[in-house]
Motif scaffolding. Structure first.
Motif, PDB file in Angstrom:
ATOM      1  N   SER A  68       0.808  -1.218   0.000  1.00 23.23           N
ATOM      2  CA  SER A  68       0.000   0.000   0.000  1.00 23.23           C
ATOM      3  C   SER A  68       0.845   1.275   0.000  1.00 23.23           C
ATOM      4  O   SER A  68       0.296   2.373  -0.103  1.00 23.23           O
ATOM      5  CB  SER A  68      -0.953   0.000   1.194  1.00 23.23           C
ATOM      6  N   ALA A  69       2.157   1.157   0.077  1.00 17.15           N
ATOM      7  CA  ALA A  69       3.033   2.333   0.130  1.00 17.15           C
ATOM      8  C   ALA A  69       2.849   3.268  -1.077  1.00 17.15           C
ATOM      9  O   ALA A  69       2.763   4.487  -0.894  1.00 17.15           O
ATOM     10  CB  ALA A  69       4.487   1.915   0.286  1.00 17.15           C
ATOM     11  N   PRO A  70       2.779   2.770  -2.317  1.00 18.63           N
ATOM     12  CA  PRO A  70       2.588   3.690  -3.452  1.00 18.63           C
ATOM     13  C   PRO A  70       1.269   4.470  -3.373  1.00 18.63           C
ATOM     14  O   PRO A  70       1.214   5.638  -3.753  1.00 18.63           O
ATOM     15  CB  PRO A  70       2.596   2.767  -4.676  1.00 18.63           C
ATOM     16  N   LEU A  71       0.230   3.835  -2.863  1.00 19.29           N
ATOM     17  CA  LEU A  71      -1.059   4.497  -2.692  1.00 19.29           C
ATOM     18  C   LEU A  71      -0.928   5.673  -1.725  1.00 19.29           C
ATOM     19  O   LEU A  71      -1.435   6.770  -1.977  1.00 19.29           O
ATOM     20  CB  LEU A  71      -2.080   3.480  -2.169  1.00 19.29           C
ATOM     21  N   ILE A  72      -0.223   5.453  -0.627  1.00 20.93           N
ATOM     22  CA  ILE A  72      -0.051   6.504   0.374  1.00 20.93           C
ATOM     23  C   ILE A  72       0.878   7.595  -0.146  1.00 20.93           C
ATOM     24  O   ILE A  72       0.659   8.784   0.111  1.00 20.93           O
ATOM     25  CB  ILE A  72       0.435   5.901   1.706  1.00 20.93           C
ATOM     26  N   GLU A  73       1.886   7.230  -0.911  1.00 23.38           N
ATOM     27  CA  GLU A  73       2.784   8.224  -1.504  1.00 23.38           C
ATOM     28  C   GLU A  73       2.012   9.147  -2.449  1.00 23.38           C
ATOM     29  O   GLU A  73       2.231  10.364  -2.464  1.00 23.38           O
ATOM     30  CB  GLU A  73       3.944   7.548  -2.232  1.00 23.38           C
ATOM     31  N   ALA A  74       1.116   8.580  -3.243  1.00 23.55           N
ATOM     32  CA  ALA A  74       0.295   9.385  -4.152  1.00 23.55           C
ATOM     33  C   ALA A  74      -0.595  10.348  -3.359  1.00 23.55           C
ATOM     34  O   ALA A  74      -0.741  11.523  -3.717  1.00 23.55           O
ATOM     35  CB  ALA A  74      -0.548   8.480  -5.045  1.00 23.55           C
ATOM     36  N   PHE A  75      -1.185   9.844  -2.263  1.00 22.06           N
ATOM     37  CA  PHE A  75      -1.991  10.698  -1.392  1.00 22.06           C
ATOM     38  C   PHE A  75      -1.145  11.841  -0.840  1.00 22.06           C
ATOM     39  O   PHE A  75      -1.566  13.002  -0.847  1.00 22.06           O
ATOM     40  CB  PHE A  75      -2.587   9.873  -0.244  1.00 22.06           C
ATOM     41  N   LEU A  76       0.061  11.528  -0.377  1.00 25.79           N
ATOM     42  CA  LEU A  76       0.929  12.555   0.209  1.00 25.79           C
ATOM     43  C   LEU A  76       1.341  13.616  -0.807  1.00 25.79           C
ATOM     44  O   LEU A  76       1.426  14.805  -0.462  1.00 25.79           O
ATOM     45  CB  LEU A  76       2.168  11.917   0.830  1.00 25.79           C
ATOM     46  N   GLN A  77       1.606  13.219  -2.031  1.00 24.91           N
ATOM     47  CA  GLN A  77       1.961  14.204  -3.061  1.00 24.91           C
ATOM     48  C   GLN A  77       0.814  15.192  -3.270  1.00 24.91           C
ATOM     49  O   GLN A  77       1.029  16.398  -3.340  1.00 24.91           O
ATOM     50  CB  GLN A  77       2.311  13.492  -4.371  1.00 24.91           C
ATOM     51  N   LYS A  78      -0.386  14.667  -3.355  1.00 22.14           N
ATOM     52  CA  LYS A  78      -1.554  15.537  -3.532  1.00 22.14           C
ATOM     53  C   LYS A  78      -1.775  16.397  -2.290  1.00 22.14           C
ATOM     54  O   LYS A  78      -2.085  17.583  -2.396  1.00 22.14           O
ATOM     55  CB  LYS A  78      -2.791  14.674  -3.829  1.00 22.14           C
ATOM     56  N   PHE A  79      -1.601  15.807  -1.109  1.00 22.30           N
ATOM     57  CA  PHE A  79      -1.768  16.542   0.147  1.00 22.30           C
ATOM     58  C   PHE A  79      -0.789  17.717   0.214  1.00 22.30           C
ATOM     59  O   PHE A  79      -1.174  18.838   0.538  1.00 22.30           O
ATOM     60  CB  PHE A  79      -1.552  15.606   1.348  1.00 22.30           C
ATOM     61  N   LYS A  80       0.481  17.464  -0.097  1.00 25.26           N
ATOM     62  CA  LYS A  80       1.508  18.509  -0.024  1.00 25.26           C
ATOM     63  C   LYS A  80       1.257  19.619  -1.050  1.00 25.26           C
ATOM     64  O   LYS A  80       1.595  20.771  -0.812  1.00 25.26           O
ATOM     65  CB  LYS A  80       2.891  17.891  -0.211  1.00 25.26           C
ATOM     66  N   THR A  81       0.650  19.269  -2.169  1.00 26.08           N
ATOM     67  CA  THR A  81       0.307  20.275  -3.172  1.00 26.08           C
ATOM     68  C   THR A  81      -0.841  21.152  -2.676  1.00 26.08           C
ATOM     69  O   THR A  81      -0.807  22.374  -2.817  1.00 26.08           O
ATOM     70  CB  THR A  81      -0.089  19.596  -4.507  1.00 26.08           C
ATOM     71  N   LYS A  82      -1.856  20.522  -2.094  1.00 28.46           N
ATOM     72  CA  LYS A  82      -3.032  21.260  -1.617  1.00 28.46           C
ATOM     73  C   LYS A  82      -2.770  22.027  -0.325  1.00 28.46           C
ATOM     74  O   LYS A  82      -3.355  23.080  -0.098  1.00 28.46           O
ATOM     75  CB  LYS A  82      -4.214  20.303  -1.420  1.00 28.46           C
ATOM     76  N   PHE A  83      -1.914  21.475   0.555  1.00 30.72           N
ATOM     77  CA  PHE A  83      -1.676  22.085   1.869  1.00 30.72           C
ATOM     78  C   PHE A  83      -0.168  22.234   2.116  1.00 30.72           C
ATOM     79  O   PHE A  83       0.377  21.602   3.022  1.00 30.72           O
ATOM     80  CB  PHE A  83      -2.312  21.225   2.969  1.00 30.72           C
ATOM     81  N   PRO A  84       0.520  23.055   1.343  1.00 28.99           N
ATOM     82  CA  PRO A  84       1.983  23.134   1.449  1.00 28.99           C
ATOM     83  C   PRO A  84       2.483  23.714   2.773  1.00 28.99           C
ATOM     84  O   PRO A  84       3.639  23.492   3.151  1.00 28.99           O
ATOM     85  CB  PRO A  84       2.370  24.047   0.279  1.00 28.99           C
ATOM     86  N   HIS A  85       1.636  24.424   3.489  1.00 26.99           N
ATOM     87  CA  HIS A  85       2.027  25.045   4.755  1.00 26.99           C
ATOM     88  C   HIS A  85       1.989  24.083   5.945  1.00 26.99           C
ATOM     89  O   HIS A  85       2.407  24.442   7.039  1.00 26.99           O
ATOM     90  CB  HIS A  85       1.120  26.249   5.036  1.00 26.99           C
ATOM     91  N   ILE A  86       1.507  22.869   5.731  1.00 25.62           N
ATOM     92  CA  ILE A  86       1.365  21.908   6.834  1.00 25.62           C
ATOM     93  C   ILE A  86       2.507  20.904   6.799  1.00 25.62           C
ATOM     94  O   ILE A  86       2.783  20.289   5.770  1.00 25.62           O
ATOM     95  CB  ILE A  86       0.001  21.198   6.764  1.00 25.62           C
TER      96      ILE A  86
END
Length: 136
Positions: A68-86
């Motif tokens: 499941s690591a690639p799935l979570i990595e994809a989520f994190l990339q999108k998360f960091k794009t949407k919420f770069p200040h966190i």
């Protein structure tokens, strides 16, 4: 003081936990259908003062990344794009679901209640957050 959020990201469901404002106590918040996670996070992050998010890092027993690591990595990339200040902190999530299930048994939940996978995800996120707070 800001709160810390924990995310137990999954293919179908995502468990969410949050600290109190003093960052002492981790509490399960809820479980969200993963397809709605970014809508949920957008609202939560605009309503709450959250500067750090803890996300599980799935590993196998030998320490290598799980399937499941690639799935979570994809989520994190999108998360960091949407919420770069966190700030995003990764934490080993091995055994959190098993510990969550054991916690449900120890707390006296009936078999029917223990079959609630959404509750297991929420408890797993809480365990990850407690682990992070203990390491801090």
């Amino acid at each position: 003081m800001s709160r810390i959020l924990a995310i137990d990201y999954g293919l179908k469901r995502t468990g969410i936990a949050i600290t109190d404002p003093l960052q002492i106590i981790a509490s399960g918040l809820e479980t969200v259908d993963t397809v709605h996670i970014f809508v949920y996070l957008q609202k939560l992050l605009s309503d709450e003062d959250i500067q750090t998010v803890v996300v599980g890092e799935p590993k196998q027993l030998n320490g290598e990344a799980s399937q499941s690591a690639p799935l979570i990595e994809a989520f994190l990339q999108k998360f960091k794009t949407k919420f770069p200040h966190i700030e995003v902190v990764r934490i080993d999530e091995r055994f959190t679901s098993k510990i969550a299930f054991k916690t449900m048994i120890d707390s006296g939940l009936k078999k029917k209640q223990r079959q609630n996978k959404a509750l297991i995800d929420e408890i797993a996120a809480t365990i990850m957050l407690q682990d992070y707070l203990a390491q801090k």
